[in-house]
Write a protein that holds these residues in place. Sequence first.
Motif, PDB file in Angstrom:
ATOM      1  N   SER A 181       0.837  -1.196   0.000  1.00 45.09           N
ATOM      2  CA  SER A 181       0.000   0.000   0.000  1.00 45.09           C
ATOM      3  C   SER A 181       0.872   1.246   0.000  1.00 45.09           C
ATOM      4  O   SER A 181       1.908   1.289   0.661  1.00 45.09           O
ATOM      5  CB  SER A 181      -0.921   0.001   1.220  1.00 45.09           C
ATOM      6  OG  SER A 181      -1.590   1.241   1.347  1.00 45.09           O
ATOM      7  N   GLN A 182       0.431   2.262  -0.713  1.00 43.20           N
ATOM      8  CA  GLN A 182       1.142   3.533  -0.745  1.00 43.20           C
ATOM      9  C   GLN A 182       0.595   4.518   0.283  1.00 43.20           C
ATOM     10  O   GLN A 182       1.108   5.624   0.422  1.00 43.20           O
ATOM     11  CB  GLN A 182       1.032   4.151  -2.148  1.00 43.20           C
ATOM     12  CG  GLN A 182       1.601   3.286  -3.249  1.00 43.20           C
ATOM     13  CD  GLN A 182       3.070   2.995  -3.050  1.00 43.20           C
ATOM     14  OE1 GLN A 182       3.863   3.896  -2.797  1.00 43.20           O
ATOM     15  NE2 GLN A 182       3.453   1.726  -3.180  1.00 43.20           N
ATOM     16  N   SER A 183      -0.457   4.136   0.997  1.00 39.38           N
ATOM     17  CA  SER A 183      -1.146   5.078   1.874  1.00 39.38           C
ATOM     18  C   SER A 183      -0.701   5.001   3.325  1.00 39.38           C
ATOM     19  O   SER A 183      -1.144   5.793   4.154  1.00 39.38           O
ATOM     20  CB  SER A 183      -2.650   4.818   1.818  1.00 39.38           C
ATOM     21  OG  SER A 183      -2.950   3.570   2.417  1.00 39.38           O
ATOM     22  N   GLY A 184       0.166   4.043   3.643  1.00 41.38           N
ATOM     23  CA  GLY A 184       0.563   3.875   5.028  1.00 41.38           C
ATOM     24  C   GLY A 184      -0.519   3.269   5.889  1.00 41.38           C
ATOM     25  O   GLY A 184      -0.521   3.440   7.116  1.00 41.38           O
ATOM     26  N   ALA A 185      -1.453   2.544   5.280  1.00 37.04           N
ATOM     27  CA  ALA A 185      -2.548   1.936   6.031  1.00 37.04           C
ATOM     28  C   ALA A 185      -2.017   0.900   7.011  1.00 37.04           C
ATOM     29  O   ALA A 185      -1.005   0.236   6.772  1.00 37.04           O
ATOM     30  CB  ALA A 185      -3.537   1.272   5.063  1.00 37.04           C
ATOM     31  N   LYS A 186      -2.715   0.763   8.131  1.00 34.58           N
ATOM     32  CA  LYS A 186      -2.368  -0.290   9.079  1.00 34.58           C
ATOM     33  C   LYS A 186      -2.501  -1.646   8.380  1.00 34.58           C
ATOM     34  O   LYS A 186      -3.387  -1.841   7.552  1.00 34.58           O
ATOM     35  CB  LYS A 186      -3.301  -0.246  10.284  1.00 34.58           C
ATOM     36  CG  LYS A 186      -3.171   0.999  11.135  1.00 34.58           C
ATOM     37  CD  LYS A 186      -4.164   0.940  12.294  1.00 34.58           C
ATOM     38  CE  LYS A 186      -4.067   2.168  13.165  1.00 34.58           C
ATOM     39  NZ  LYS A 186      -5.058   2.111  14.280  1.00 34.58           N
ATOM     40  N   PRO A 187      -1.650  -2.597   8.731  1.00 31.78           N
ATOM     41  CA  PRO A 187      -1.697  -3.878   8.021  1.00 31.78           C
ATOM     42  C   PRO A 187      -2.845  -4.765   8.468  1.00 31.78           C
ATOM     43  O   PRO A 187      -3.354  -4.651   9.582  1.00 31.78           O
ATOM     44  CB  PRO A 187      -0.356  -4.521   8.386  1.00 31.78           C
ATOM     45  CG  PRO A 187      -0.043  -3.970   9.745  1.00 31.78           C
ATOM     46  CD  PRO A 187      -0.556  -2.548   9.726  1.00 31.78           C
ATOM     47  N   VAL A 188      -3.233  -5.645   7.572  1.00 32.02           N
ATOM     48  CA  VAL A 188      -4.042  -6.803   7.932  1.00 32.02           C
ATOM     49  C   VAL A 188      -3.082  -7.834   8.510  1.00 32.02           C
ATOM     50  O   VAL A 188      -2.030  -8.103   7.917  1.00 32.02           O
ATOM     51  CB  VAL A 188      -4.762  -7.381   6.704  1.00 32.02           C
ATOM     52  CG1 VAL A 188      -5.495  -8.679   7.053  1.00 32.02           C
ATOM     53  CG2 VAL A 188      -5.718  -6.366   6.113  1.00 32.02           C
ATOM     54  N   ALA A 189      -3.415  -8.412   9.646  1.00 27.94           N
ATOM     55  CA  ALA A 189      -2.557  -9.431  10.258  1.00 27.94           C
ATOM     56  C   ALA A 189      -3.197 -10.798  10.107  1.00 27.94           C
ATOM     57  O   ALA A 189      -4.359 -10.989  10.467  1.00 27.94           O
ATOM     58  CB  ALA A 189      -2.319  -9.120  11.737  1.00 27.94           C
ATOM     59  N   LEU A 190      -2.429 -11.727   9.561  1.00 30.51           N
ATOM     60  CA  LEU A 190      -2.858 -13.114   9.399  1.00 30.51           C
ATOM     61  C   LEU A 190      -1.977 -13.973  10.299  1.00 30.51           C
ATOM     62  O   LEU A 190      -0.743 -13.954  10.170  1.00 30.51           O
ATOM     63  CB  LEU A 190      -2.728 -13.558   7.946  1.00 30.51           C
ATOM     64  CG  LEU A 190      -3.409 -12.664   6.901  1.00 30.51           C
ATOM     65  CD1 LEU A 190      -3.124 -13.178   5.495  1.00 30.51           C
ATOM     66  CD2 LEU A 190      -4.906 -12.574   7.150  1.00 30.51           C
ATOM     67  N   VAL A 191      -2.591 -14.717  11.191  1.00 32.06           N
ATOM     68  CA  VAL A 191      -1.868 -15.472  12.216  1.00 32.06           C
ATOM     69  C   VAL A 191      -2.183 -16.957  12.043  1.00 32.06           C
ATOM     70  O   VAL A 191      -3.359 -17.339  12.024  1.00 32.06           O
ATOM     71  CB  VAL A 191      -2.277 -14.997  13.623  1.00 32.06           C
ATOM     72  CG1 VAL A 191      -1.504 -15.759  14.690  1.00 32.06           C
ATOM     73  CG2 VAL A 191      -2.063 -13.489  13.769  1.00 32.06           C
ATOM     74  N   GLY A 192      -1.168 -17.789  11.909  1.00 29.19           N
ATOM     75  CA  GLY A 192      -1.395 -19.192  11.598  1.00 29.19           C
ATOM     76  C   GLY A 192      -0.792 -20.152  12.607  1.00 29.19           C
ATOM     77  O   GLY A 192       0.371 -20.014  13.002  1.00 29.19           O
ATOM     78  N   LYS A 193      -1.588 -21.127  13.009  1.00 26.41           N
ATOM     79  CA  LYS A 193      -1.094 -22.228  13.843  1.00 26.41           C
ATOM     80  C   LYS A 193      -0.288 -23.189  12.977  1.00 26.41           C
ATOM     81  O   LYS A 193      -0.789 -23.706  11.975  1.00 26.41           O
ATOM     82  CB  LYS A 193      -2.270 -22.966  14.475  1.00 26.41           C
ATOM     83  CG  LYS A 193      -1.904 -24.276  15.165  1.00 26.41           C
ATOM     84  CD  LYS A 193      -3.143 -25.076  15.557  1.00 26.41           C
ATOM     85  CE  LYS A 193      -2.793 -26.473  16.048  1.00 26.41           C
ATOM     86  NZ  LYS A 193      -3.999 -27.286  16.360  1.00 26.41           N
ATOM     87  N   GLY A 194       0.939 -23.482  13.422  1.00 26.42           N
ATOM     88  CA  GLY A 194       1.799 -24.353  12.641  1.00 26.42           C
ATOM     89  C   GLY A 194       2.350 -25.502  13.457  1.00 26.42           C
ATOM     90  O   GLY A 194       3.569 -25.618  13.642  1.00 26.42           O
ATOM     91  N   VAL A 195       1.488 -26.360  13.954  1.00 26.34           N
ATOM     92  CA  VAL A 195       1.940 -27.556  14.667  1.00 26.34           C
ATOM     93  C   VAL A 195       2.235 -28.615  13.609  1.00 26.34           C
ATOM     94  O   VAL A 195       1.324 -29.230  13.054  1.00 26.34           O
ATOM     95  CB  VAL A 195       0.891 -28.047  15.683  1.00 26.34           C
ATOM     96  CG1 VAL A 195       1.387 -29.302  16.406  1.00 26.34           C
ATOM     97  CG2 VAL A 195       0.581 -26.946  16.701  1.00 26.34           C
ATOM     98  N   VAL A 196       3.515 -28.817  13.329  1.00 25.76           N
ATOM     99  CA  VAL A 196       3.900 -29.659  12.200  1.00 25.76           C
ATOM    100  C   VAL A 196       3.527 -31.116  12.417  1.00 25.76           C
ATOM    101  O   VAL A 196       3.323 -31.871  11.470  1.00 25.76           O
ATOM    102  CB  VAL A 196       5.394 -29.528  11.880  1.00 25.76           C
ATOM    103  CG1 VAL A 196       5.737 -28.111  11.461  1.00 25.76           C
ATOM    104  CG2 VAL A 196       6.255 -29.973  13.063  1.00 25.76           C
ATOM    105  N   PHE A 197       3.450 -31.534  13.672  1.00 21.40           N
ATOM    106  CA  PHE A 197       2.858 -32.830  14.004  1.00 21.40           C
ATOM    107  C   PHE A 197       2.364 -32.756  15.435  1.00 21.40           C
ATOM    108  O   PHE A 197       3.037 -32.241  16.320  1.00 21.40           O
ATOM    109  CB  PHE A 197       3.832 -34.002  13.848  1.00 21.40           C
ATOM    110  CG  PHE A 197       3.113 -35.320  13.867  1.00 21.40           C
ATOM    111  CD1 PHE A 197       2.479 -35.786  12.729  1.00 21.40           C
ATOM    112  CD2 PHE A 197       3.022 -36.080  15.027  1.00 21.40           C
ATOM    113  CE1 PHE A 197       1.775 -36.986  12.737  1.00 21.40           C
ATOM    114  CE2 PHE A 197       2.323 -37.273  15.048  1.00 21.40           C
ATOM    115  CZ  PHE A 197       1.696 -37.733  13.897  1.00 21.40           C
ATOM    116  N   ASP A 198       1.168 -33.309  15.644  1.00 22.63           N
ATOM    117  CA  ASP A 198       0.535 -33.222  16.954  1.00 22.63           C
ATOM    118  C   ASP A 198       0.188 -34.613  17.466  1.00 22.63           C
ATOM    119  O   ASP A 198      -0.801 -35.209  17.061  1.00 22.63           O
ATOM    120  CB  ASP A 198      -0.731 -32.355  16.875  1.00 22.63           C
ATOM    121  CG  ASP A 198      -1.426 -32.235  18.225  1.00 22.63           C
ATOM    122  OD1 ASP A 198      -0.751 -32.452  19.255  1.00 22.63           O
ATOM    123  OD2 ASP A 198      -2.627 -31.915  18.247  1.00 22.63           O
TER     124      ASP A 198
END
Length: 509
Positions: free
Chosen positions: A252-269
């Motif tokens: 973005s060129q406007s300096g907008a606050k970001p969208v945050a994407l948060v992911g669980k990454g348990v490679v084996f449970d």
Amino acid sequence: MPTLPTLEFRPVDLPSSGTLVVFAADGMALGEAARRVEEASDGLLAAAAEAQGYKGKRLATMTVPLPRGLDASALVVVGLGDLTKLTEADWVKVGGTIAGALPSGPNRDVTVFAETPSGPLTTEQSLDVALGLLLRSYEFNAYKTKKGDDPEPAPRKVTMGLPNAGDIEARWEAVRSIAEGTMLARDLVNEPANVLGPVEFAERAAKLADLGVEITVLEPDELERLEMRALLGVAQGSERPARVVVMEWKGSQSGAKPVALVGKGVVFDTGGVSIKPAGGMEDMKGDMAGAAAVVGTMHALASRGAKANVVGIIGLVENMPDGKAQRPGDIVRSKSGQTIEIINTDAEGRLVLADLLTYVQEAHGPNVVIDLATLTGAIIVALGHHHAGMYTDDDTVAAQLTDAGRATGDLVWRMPLGKDYDTLIDSKVADMKNTGGRFAGSITAAQFLKRFAKDALWVHIDLAGTAMAAPANEVSRTFGSGWGVRLLDRFVADYHEDGAADVPRGPAA
């Protein structure tokens, strides 16, 4: 990533070889090009349809090998049903149906007459069909040894015959980027855990730097310094060290606050000390599908040059029952300072997300936070395999994600939150416990995460039923579906590109 078909969009006539694909609506209604096929083949379509009882119902197919009067090796008819009821997601399924109906053989060329009885497909419809065709073409054969001396078949060449092909080419690369992001997520989920541990997963995510994504990889010493002890508590039973990967796309060129994407990454449970039953445990290689969706989305956004600011953060751990593993009854202090009583070590994903939610708010001040996790089996009991569960207090963002899901086919269903559910995770010895018991299991997991979202505009998506081991459909045929990439890409495109203002809050649910 597998070798994909090449696609071209241009005006075409009857092909001189390969497979020809035409569409038919209800009652075997044909477009102009299909009628030319009918004339050239002396009524073959009508005769074959009568013999097979084929009526052009939606996504039904009919194949005629070596059609008379044509130079093509096969003729495939794909049904559209009632044209007035076809949605964007349906056109993607049409493309997947085409790919699934193509015969094998040495001649890999395919020509699609992209028209209905009402006329040529629109640009949007054509792109949707092409997207579906690519998604269905995905296979995960990395660990199958080749049999015999036959060479690998050449990639298919697909030509979509359209009079308005000029405006499609300019938009096709962006759509292809979304397909590639979806397939990257599939690759990650399909990999076995002995190959894809936290370190290896982080290395693959770091390759997004080639697309202009800023990458930061946090290792255990740094995670300890950052006081991410809830996340580290999950990892302490494994010999494989934890990683957190932060991916920043600044489009973005406007300096907008970001969208945050948060992911669980348990490679084996394994479930840790609260070990899971043996039956079906092999599927727990997919317990990192939330992280895979975040990586795939970041790939899609960067590859197509999205004009938005987006930060993706994934917590990568392995949950094992080693002698160093945490126990039921342990109390851990999260990055937020809140303490958590461990009731069940198999409720580990929420511990990972808790620290990530705190970190991303403190470090990036996002506009909206969306976490994605294969968090509970309870959501599968509630919704099956066709919708992911969505939790948020904000009506506006809930409606936006619901609309994005309907458009892309990555469907979400809003689930409840409330104080009565929240009290189920109160602890007598800590600020909270990590599970509220058997009933409302997916809801109490969301209530747990909500305590770490603070006042953020926050959404939790439980994709346990949709991202791994989901039933095969028109566009996904492997263990990992890549669910979430198209949903999140559309959400960003529709509401956060070009420096869009903060998402307005709706009334509290």
